[in-house]
Design an enzyme around this catalytic site. Structure first.
Site, PDB file in Angstrom:
ATOM      1  CB  SER A 239     120.330 -64.059  -4.860  1.00 40.70           C
ATOM      2  OG  SER A 239     119.614 -64.304  -5.881  1.00 40.70           O
ATOM      3  CB  ALA A 240     120.677 -60.940  -8.514  1.00 48.07           C
TER       4      ALA A 240
END
Length: 569
Positions: A239-240
Site C-alpha cells: 500500500s503506502a
C-alpha cells in the site's frame, strides 16, 4: 448507514486482521531468553522466541521533536551503550481517523479500537527507529540477504509493530534460504507529509520518505553486524509502503547510492507504485496547511511553521488530524502523501518514470483484485451517475473540467453486474454506485496505474526484469472481495496455509536471493514469466494460479493515460 456498514467492517475486515496479528503465548522462560549484537554505537539486546531473534526500537535519528519537528531527520551520532531492544519499539503519532468528519468516521472511532489499526502502542514523536529480526544462531559472518520492509497505512498510520516476520523467517529457514528482516519506522500523517508553500520554502517536504532513506542508510552501516549482507537488500512494502518503495527508487531523480554503494538491488511492491501527484505547494495542499495552522491556534502569526513546531504535542496532533483521513468520505483523496518538491521528488512520479529518473532494479509488483472496495464504503449517498461524477470531480480533481470526469466514469459499465468486487453478478451492491466507484478508485490508485508504470518502465529500461500479479484468493468475501491489504493475511502472515501463501512466499524469498522469483522454487509451483514476455499477470487463487492477460479495462486505462496531466491527486 451505521446499521448496514458496522457489522460488515467489524466482521469482514477488522476481525480478519485481528486474526492475522495473534499475540504469541510466551512463557516466563521464553521472555527471559535474550541475544545481543554489537554495532558501532553500542550493544543492542534483543529477545529470542521460537527460533527468531527480535531487536525492536533501535534509534537511527535524533528525536524529531521541538525545533526538529517538521524537519528532515538528523542522524543519531551519540552512543547507545547497552540498549534494551527486547520490545517491539515505539510507533509514530497516528492518524487513525479524522477528528472532524461524518457519522461513519465517528462510528469507526469505536469500531477500530480493535486490532488492525489500534495494534500500535507507545505513540511518540521520538519514533525514528528500526526493528530487525533474524534466525537464531545468525552471526556477523552469515552474510544473509535482507528484506527492508516499509509499512503501509495511507501515509497516515502504521508501525513496524504491526508486522512480525517470524513466520516468514521460519519459512525461509525451512527452505534453506535464511534472511534478515529489517523494518523502518517513519513519520506519517501531518508529522511526516505536511505540504504547503511554507513547507516547500523551508525544505521540510516528504519527511517520511527521508526517514525511510535514513533507515536504508542505517542498514548499510549496521546490518552486517546482524549477519546481513548490505549488498543484497530488497526493499518491500504494501500500500503506502509499496508507493514508498517506488518513491525510494525515484528519490533525488533515481540516486540510490550511499558511501558509493547501492542502497538496494531489488524491489517488491504490493498494491502501489507511482502516484501522479500535484506539487507540494498546490492549492489543495495549501488548504490543508492553512487548516492545520488554524486548528493549532497559529493563525495570524508571522511564522506559522515556527508556531507549529512550538505547539505542544496534543495540540499539534489534533491539528494535523483535523483534515479528512483515509477512513472518511474523502477516501483515497489523501490529505498527506509524498509530493513533488523539485529536489527530493523532482517531478510527479509518473514523469520521473517516463524520463528514466528512477533506480531501475528488478521488481515484483501487483495488486489485489478488489483494491477499491474498502475505500468505497463511506459514500452511500451516491446513487446516480451524476452524483458519482460530482463526487470524483469535487473530491479528487476539482481543478479539471467536469466533462473530463464524465469521460472517465463513462468508461466503466454502469450495470449492477459490473464493478468491484468483480465477477460477483448482482451481488454486493451496498448502494447503487458502490461497485462502480470501487472499480474506479481501485484502478486509478492501484491496478491500472500499476500497468501504466510497467509500460513506462519497460519503454525506458527494457532489459530490467519485472514480474506482475493479480491476487484473487479472497474471491467470494461478501462486499469486499479480495480487498486492499488482504495480502497481509496471505502473503505476510500466511494465515491460511494454502497454495497462495506458499507460492507467493516462495517466489518472494527466491527473488530476495537471486532477483528471480523462479530460481529455487519447488517444482509444484508454476513458472512465473516476466511481464514483458506476453504482458501477463500471475493470478493467484487459494489453491491454484494461472496466467492472465494484463489487458482488462483497457479503455479506462487509455482514458486515464490521455488525461494523466489533469488527474493528479
Amino acid at each position: 448507514m451505521y446499521t448496514a456498514l458496522a457489522p460488515l467492517i467489524s466482521a469482514a475486515f477488522l476481525t480478519s486482521i485481528a486474526a492475522a496479528l495473534p499475540a504469541p503465548t510466551r512463557t516466563l522462560e521464553e521472555r527471559a531468553v535474550t541475544a545481543s549484537v554489537v554495532i558501532s554505537q553500542g550493544t543492542v539486546v534483543g529477545s529470542v522466541i521460537g527460533g527468531v531473534e527480535n531487536y525492536g526500537g533501535i534509534p537511527f535519528a535524533e528525536p524529531p521533536t521541538g525545533n526538529l519537528r517538521l524537519k528532515p531527520p538528523q542522524r543519531l551520532n551519540s552512543t547507545l551503550g547497552t540498549f534494551d531492544a527486547t520490545g517491539i519499539g515505539p510507533s509514530c503519532p497516528q492518524m487513525f481517523f479524522s477528528t472532524k468528519g461524518d457519522l461513519i468516521t465517528s462510528v469507526l472511532g469505536d469500531l477500530i479500537n480493535t486490532p488492525l489499526l489500534q495494534t500500535v502502542t507507545g505513540q511518540t514523536e521520538d519514533c525514528l527507529t528500526m526493528r530487525v529480526q533474524r534466525p537464531s544462531g545468525t552471526t556477523s559472518n552469515s552474510k544473509l540477504p535482507v528484506f527492508f520492509w516499509i509499512f503501509g497505512g495511507g501515509f497516515e498510520l502504521g508501525s513496524p509493530q504491526m508486522y512480525d516476520a517470524s513466520s516468514l523467517i521460519a519459512n525461509g529457514v525451512k527452505q534453506g534460504k535464511p534472511f534478515i528482516f529489517a523494518a523502518v519506522n517513519y513519520r506519517v500523517g501531518g508529522f511526516g507529509f505536511l505540504a504547503g508553500k511554507e513547507i516547500l520554502a523551508d525544505g521540510a517536504s516528504n519527511l517520511g520518505l527521508l526517514d525511510q532513506r535514513m533507515g536504508l542508510e542505517w542498514v548499510q552501516d549496521n546490518i552486517a553486524a546482524f549477519g546481513g549482507d548490505p549488498d543484497k537488500v530488497t526493499i518491500w512494502g504494501e500500500s503506502a509502503g509499496a508507493i514508498s518503495v517506488f518513491d525510494q527508487m525515484a528519490l533525488y531523480g533515481g540516486q540510490n547510492t550511499y558511501k558509493g554503494k547501492k542502497l538496494f538491488r531489488g524491489a517488491i511492491m504490493n498494491s502501489g507504485s507511482m502516484i501522479p501527484t500535484d506539487p507540494v505547494d498546490c492549492d489543495r495542499c495549501q488548504d490543508i496547511y492553512d487548516t492545520v495552522v488554524r486548528e493549532a491556534g497559529c493563525s495570524g502569526v508571522t511564522d506559522t511553521l515556527a508556531c507549529l513546531r512550538s505547539a505542544d504535542y496534543k495540540t499539534f496532533l489534533n491539528a494535523v488530524n483535523s483534515v479528512p483521513g483515509i477512513l472518511s468520505y474523502n477516501s483515497v483523496a489523501l490529505s498527506y502523501l509524498p509530493r513533488p518538491d523539485g529536489v527530493i521528488l523532482p517531478e510527479s512520479p509518473d514523469l520521473l518514470v517516463a524520463s528514466g529518473q528512477y533506480a531501475a532494479v528488478p521488481m515484483i509488483i501487483g495488486d489485489q483484485e478488489d483494491e477499491g472496495t474498502i475505500f468505497s464504503l463511506f459514500q452511500s449517498n451516491i446513487t446516480t451517475t451524476d452524483q458519482l461524477v460530482d463526487y470524483i470531480w469535487k473530491i479528487f480533481f476539482p481543478a479539471v473540467e467536469r466533462d473530463d470526469v464524465v469521460g472517465l466514469v463513462n468508461t466503466y459499465d454502469a450495470s449492477i453486474t459490473a464493478g468491484s468486487p468483480f465477477n460477483t453478478g448482482i451481488f454486493n451492491a451496498v448502494y447503487p454506485q458502490f461497485k462502480r466507484l470501487a472499480a474506479i478508485l481501485g484502478d486509478m490508485v492501484f491496478t491500472l496505474t500499476r500497468r501504466t508504470f510497467l509500460q513506462s518502465a519497460l519503454a525506458v529500461n527494457p532489459n530490467v526484469p519485472s514480474w506482475s500479479y493479480l491476487a484473487s484468493y479472497d474471491y467470494g468475501t461478501p462486499i469486499l472481495g479480495t480487498f486492499h491489504a488482504s495480502d497481509i493475511l496471505q502473503v505476510f502472515y500466511g494465515i491460511l496455509p494454502n497454495y497462495a501463501s506458499k507460492a507467493i512466499q516462495s517466489y518472494y524469498i527466491s527473488f530476495l536471493y537471486t532477483l528471480d522469483p523462479n530460481n529455487g522454487t519447488s517444482s509444484d509451483i508454476q513458472k512465473w514469466p516476466q511481464w514483458k514476455e506476453n504482458r501477463q499477470l500471475m493470478q493467484f487463487w487459494n489453491n491454484k494460479s494461472n496466467l492472465l492477460a494484463d489487458n482488462f479495462r483497457a479503455a479506462s486505462q487509455q482514458y486515464i493515460i490521455a488525461n494523466s496531466k489533469k488527474f493528479l491527486i
